[in-house]
Design an enzyme around this catalytic site. Structure first.
Site, short mmCIF file in Angstrom:
data_model
loop_
_atom_site.label_atom_id
_atom_site.label_comp_id
_atom_site.label_asym_id
_atom_site.label_seq_id
_atom_site.Cartn_x
_atom_site.Cartn_y
_atom_site.Cartn_z
CB SER A 233 -28.58 18.69 35.53
OG SER A 233 -29.78 18.36 34.90
CE LYS A 234 -32.46 11.42 40.41
NZ LYS A 234 -31.35 10.48 40.50
CB ALA A 235 -29.56 15.31 32.72
CE1 TYR B 25 -28.20 8.69 38.02
CE2 TYR B 25 -28.90 10.63 36.82
CZ TYR B 25 -28.66 9.98 38.01
OH TYR B 25 -28.85 10.63 39.21
#
Ligand SMILES: Cc1ncc(COP(=O)(O)O)c(C=O)c1O
Length: 310
Positions: A156-158, A162
């Site tokens: 998931s690019k959550a 990051y």
């Protein structure tokens, strides 16, 4: 940072300086957002967004994994992006959609908080520099391991996830390198702070598998296909740390960095210490695909319609 005239925020086009949210926005406190990084390029057929549909699909998937439905359909987001690019007058730009849990109840349960959305665009040079694309960059293996599926969701690019990349990036910059390579929890090579990694040895191209703790990069997929189309053997498998230093060539792929060669890892030159011939070949065809010069990849481009003057 370059700015633009307009940002799209929760259904409206607003001036850049008016694109604001409440300080108690859930995502600001707990990282409960998902986003994409997309690029549009100037091509002979007009401005074209590279693999827009795949990015929107990944945005939806990232949101689903965090129990969010996109508040607008993918088609609406696509059309809004087209309009935003045209209204800002850009021929090429970076595109940043973000979907997040907004202002509402505080506390860790986000399920009652509204899901909000915005799209911003701005002009952005390759993330690791044109010079980096040409000459390669220096990286170190980070002391931070890439997040694992034991505790988060690497696919998931959550937003909150990051922090892992941010720490690795700060560490590498402070130590005088341009990028960080993160190992996974088992010590295998995983990816850069915002890029996937490819290793070339004896003419064969290797990259960590889709089921590793990587973000399944859209440029990764594109470069896998390009490498195979060029006739190279490409193998998805775990990569040991030492294989980076002992490789003939290493390169990174990502929307922000495009294809950037690595010329040094932990102060050890990779191959001759300059980008190698296979990297160059893949990079060249990839650049052609991005800029609409490769007919065989034309379907990867989402052309931004030019509005009629009536
Ligand atoms: C952690 C991470 N890995 C890999 C990538 C490369 O993904 P893509 O090629 O879809 O931009 C990115 C960039 O989005 C990233 O942030």
């Amino acid at each position: 940072m370059n700015t633009a005239d307009l940002i799209w925020l929760n259904g409206e086009f607003v001036a850049w300086e008016d694109a604001k949210v409440h300080v108690l926005t859930h995502a600001m406190h707990y990282g409960t957002g998902v986003f994409e990084g997309i690029r549009a390029y100037e091509t002979e057929r007009g401005t074209a967004i590279f693999r827009n549909q795949e990015h929107l699909n990944r945005l939806e998937a990232s949101a689903k994994l965090y129990y969010m439905d996109l508040p607008y359909s993918k088609q609406q987001l696509r059309e809004v992006t087209h309009e935003l690019i045209v209204r800002n007058g850009f021929k090429s730009c970076y595109i940043r959609p973000l979907v997040w849990r907004g202002y509402g109840p505080m506390g860790l349960n986000p399920l009652e908080n509204p899901v909000e959305a915005m799209i911003a665009v701005w002009e952005w040079a390759p993330y690791l520099g044109e010079e980096g694309k040409r000459d390669g960059v220096r990286a170190r293996v980070s002391s931070y391991r890439r997040i694992s599926s034991d505790s988060l969701i690497p696919h998931s690019k959550a937003s909150g996830q990051y922090l892992n990349s941010v720490l690795a990036k700060i560490e590498s910059i402070k130590a005088g390198y341009q990028e960080a390579i993160l190992l996974d929890d088992k010590g295998h090579v995983c990816e850069g702070s915002g890029e996937n990694v490819f290793v070339i040895k004896d003419g064969v191209v290797y990259t960590p598998p889709q089921a590793a703790a990587i973000l399944d990069g859209i440029n990764r997929k594109s470069c896998i296909q390009i490498a195979r189309d060029l006739g190279f053997e490409l193998i998805e498998r775990d990569i040991a740390r030492a294989e980076l230093a002992l490789a003939d060539e290493v390169f990174l792929t990502g929307t922000a960095a495009e294809l950037t060669p690595l010329r040094e890892i932990d102060d050890i030159p990779i191959g001759e210490g300059t980008p190698g011939p296979i990297t160059r070949q893949i990079q060249e065809l990839f650049d052609d695909a991005l800029h609409g010069r490769a007919a065989q990849y034309a379907e990867w481009l989402d052309l931004v319609p030019v509005p009629s003057r009536s």
